[in-house]
Motif scaffolding. Structure first.
Motif, mmCIF file in Angstrom:
data_model
loop_
_atom_site.group_PDB
_atom_site.id
_atom_site.type_symbol
_atom_site.label_atom_id
_atom_site.label_comp_id
_atom_site.label_asym_id
_atom_site.label_seq_id
_atom_site.Cartn_x
_atom_site.Cartn_y
_atom_site.Cartn_z
ATOM 1 N N PRO A 182 0.811 -1.222 0.000
ATOM 2 C CA PRO A 182 0.000 0.000 0.000
ATOM 3 C C PRO A 182 0.846 1.275 0.000
ATOM 4 O O PRO A 182 1.966 1.292 0.524
ATOM 5 N N GLY A 183 0.247 2.326 -0.576
ATOM 6 C CA GLY A 183 0.841 3.662 -0.445
ATOM 7 C C GLY A 183 0.534 4.206 0.939
ATOM 8 O O GLY A 183 0.326 3.428 1.883
ATOM 9 N N LEU A 184 0.444 5.515 1.061
ATOM 10 C CA LEU A 184 0.142 6.126 2.363
ATOM 11 C C LEU A 184 -1.313 5.810 2.733
ATOM 12 O O LEU A 184 -2.229 6.232 2.031
ATOM 13 N N VAL A 185 -1.498 5.068 3.828
ATOM 14 C CA VAL A 185 -2.849 4.618 4.175
ATOM 15 C C VAL A 185 -3.532 5.650 5.079
ATOM 16 O O VAL A 185 -3.045 5.957 6.171
ATOM 17 N N LEU A 186 -4.649 6.173 4.595
ATOM 18 C CA LEU A 186 -5.454 7.128 5.366
ATOM 19 C C LEU A 186 -6.882 6.591 5.424
ATOM 20 O O LEU A 186 -7.192 5.593 4.787
ATOM 21 N N GLY A 187 -7.743 7.292 6.160
ATOM 22 C CA GLY A 187 -9.124 6.841 6.266
ATOM 23 C C GLY A 187 -9.562 6.843 7.717
ATOM 24 O O GLY A 187 -8.781 7.199 8.606
ATOM 25 N N PRO A 188 -10.818 6.450 7.965
ATOM 26 C CA PRO A 188 -11.357 6.578 9.316
ATOM 27 C C PRO A 188 -10.605 5.750 10.341
ATOM 28 O O PRO A 188 -10.293 4.588 10.095
ATOM 29 N N VAL A 189 -10.319 6.368 11.479
ATOM 30 C CA VAL A 189 -9.679 5.619 12.565
ATOM 31 C C VAL A 189 -10.784 5.065 13.456
ATOM 32 O O VAL A 189 -11.810 5.700 13.668
ATOM 33 N N GLY A 240 1.534 -15.929 -5.330
ATOM 34 C CA GLY A 240 2.846 -15.675 -5.923
ATOM 35 C C GLY A 240 3.014 -14.262 -6.451
ATOM 36 O O GLY A 240 4.010 -13.973 -7.120
ATOM 37 N N ASN A 241 2.065 -13.376 -6.145
ATOM 38 C CA ASN A 241 2.123 -12.014 -6.686
ATOM 39 C C ASN A 241 2.187 -10.961 -5.595
ATOM 40 O O ASN A 241 1.681 -11.149 -4.493
ATOM 41 N N ARG A 242 2.804 -9.843 -5.957
ATOM 42 C CA ARG A 242 2.703 -8.640 -5.116
ATOM 43 C C ARG A 242 1.800 -7.654 -5.841
ATOM 44 O O ARG A 242 1.777 -7.611 -7.075
ATOM 45 N N TYR A 243 1.069 -6.855 -5.068
ATOM 46 C CA TYR A 243 0.121 -5.904 -5.650
ATOM 47 C C TYR A 243 0.278 -4.531 -5.006
ATOM 48 O O TYR A 243 0.080 -4.387 -3.791
ATOM 49 N N ILE A 244 0.614 -3.555 -5.813
ATOM 50 C CA ILE A 244 0.653 -2.171 -5.329
ATOM 51 C C ILE A 244 -0.791 -1.685 -5.199
ATOM 52 O O ILE A 244 -1.597 -1.865 -6.126
ATOM 53 N N CYS A 245 -1.122 -1.071 -4.065
ATOM 54 C CA CYS A 245 -2.441 -0.463 -3.868
ATOM 55 C C CYS A 245 -2.191 0.976 -3.449
ATOM 56 O O CYS A 245 -1.956 1.246 -2.254
ATOM 57 N N ALA A 246 -2.212 1.868 -4.392
ATOM 58 C CA ALA A 246 -1.857 3.262 -4.107
ATOM 59 C C ALA A 246 -2.469 4.160 -5.169
ATOM 60 O O ALA A 246 -2.552 3.780 -6.339
ATOM 61 N N GLY A 247 -2.872 5.354 -4.741
ATOM 62 C CA GLY A 247 -3.471 6.301 -5.673
ATOM 63 C C GLY A 247 -2.414 7.092 -6.432
ATOM 64 O O GLY A 247 -1.209 6.822 -6.332
#
Ligand code: NDP
Length: 339
Positions: A182-189, A240-247
């Motif tokens: 993941p990129g910078l993770v934001l959202g409700p705490v 077997g995969n990596r996945y980028i999750c980022a805006g």
């Protein structure tokens, strides 16, 4: 319904992963370092109750072998989110790298012994791009790796831990590994001990910074990151995969401006003035973390999440919603106040 272990259940990301899993009908067990303080896990029971589910919590520390065998026993999936992510880096980087790498190997070894089908590991976009020059036009993909020698200790811990996981998986073909970056993770705490990444929004709303440096981030919503973990667990071909999750890249100043638009009318005076480079340079004389960041001032973080979109069917909500929901949750929990 599957039996799923989530490591580091007290964490910001883990809380949402657990919510996503319980909502999906899965039977969830979580690891915590200590069960002595019920207040640290009260939100998890509250969330489980609200969804008509339940959560079982067990003790295990990344720095200790004890507890991992029992934690993984009987689980089909392990979602390994635990890793040290302190707001300020320790003097000795081994305090981050040790638990991140050895802890990952403890989780993987225990998983193999218990016959776990698949482990989904929370790595980071840092493991893709940290320490690499950002002056290229190219978006970084899952083919890329961060450069540990030019990275801050936290990023280094993520690079080394993910590499160790892939090496382990190569030696244990019976275990499926999927990695989320993941990129910078934001959202409700969900509770007052908000995560390190959210402190960026907290500091802006609390006006703890005089101005904002021109730093680029790739924000992603914690609820979307949680969804990515569930997809990584469920999609057969993800193994077997990596996945980028980022805006897309967002400048710190743009984040501040959106927060100012959203919360200014409620009295939050979010700083939007650009911090001059010389001020950062001076700060960097005293702070190695800031010094390492100097190379990246003014350059965008370009990452591609195309693979996650295409192969997992993953999608992201608009970043404006993420920022507004982050701010609202911080206000509701009393973690910020107008100044
Ligand atoms: P948090 O600090 O909220 O959560 C980290 C979790 O790891 C906590 O539950 C913490 O437990 C646990 N942990 C830390 N050290 C140990 C240890 N020695 N033994 C057992 N558990 C330990 O961070 P996030 O939720 O934001 O991060 C979760 C994962 O996502 C991490 O792997 C992080 O690197 C990764 N990530 C996060 C991003 C972000 O922007 N937030 C971006 C990219 C990746 P305790 O509560 O006891 O301290």
């Amino acid at each position: 319904m599957s039996r799923v272990l989530v490591t580091g259940a007290t964490g910001f990301v883990a809380g949402h992963v657990i919510e996503e899993l319980i909502r999906g009908g899965h039977q969830v067990r979580g690891t915590v370092r200590s069960l002595r303080d019920p207040a640290r896990v009260a939100h998890l029971h509250r969330i489980a109750d609200a969804l008509g589910g339940s959560i079982e919590l067990v003790e295990a520390n990344l720095s200790d072998d004890a507890g991992w065998g029992d934690a993984v026993a009987g689980q089909e999936y392990v979602l390994h989110t635990a890793s040290p992510f302190p707001a300020t880096p320790p003097r000795d980087e081994a305090e981050l790298i040790g638990p991140a790498v050895d802890g990952t190997l403890r989780v993987l070894n225990a998983s193999v012994r218990a016959g776990v089908r698949r482990v989904v590991m929370t790595s980071s976009a840092s493991a893709v791009s940290a320490g690499r020059p950002r002056d290229e036009e190219r978006r970084r993909t899952e083919e890329d790796w961060g450069e540990p020698d030019r990275s801050a200790p936290y990023a280094k811990s993520k690079i080394f831990a993910e590499r160790a996981a892939w090496d382990f998986a190569a030696e244990h073909p019976g275990l499926e590994l999927v990695v989320i970056n993941p990129g910078l993770v934001l959202g409700p705490v969900q509770h007052a001990a908000a995560g390190t990444s959210v402190s960026l929004v907290r500091r802006l709303l609390n006006r703890e910074l005089p101005a904002v440096p021109k730093l680029g981030f790739s924000p992603v919503d914690v609820r979307d990151v949680a969804h990515a973990h569930r997809l990584a667990m469920e999609v057969p071909d993800a193994a077997g995969n990596r996945y980028i999750c980022a805006g897309d890249n967002m400048w710190f100043g743009d984040i501040a401006r959106i927060l100012g638009d959203e919360f200014g009318p409620q009295g939050y005076r979010v700083p939007t003035r650009r911090m001059p480079f010389w001020m950062l340079w001076v700060a960097g004389r005293f702070d190695r973390e800031v010094r390492l960041g100097l190379d990246f001032v003014g350059s965008a973080e370009l990452l591609s999440s195309d693979k996650a979109h295409g192969e997992l069917g993953w999608s992201m909500r608009p970043v404006r919603d993420t920022l507004a929901d982050t701010g609202r949750s911080l206000i509701e929990l009393g973690l910020v106040r107008p100044r």
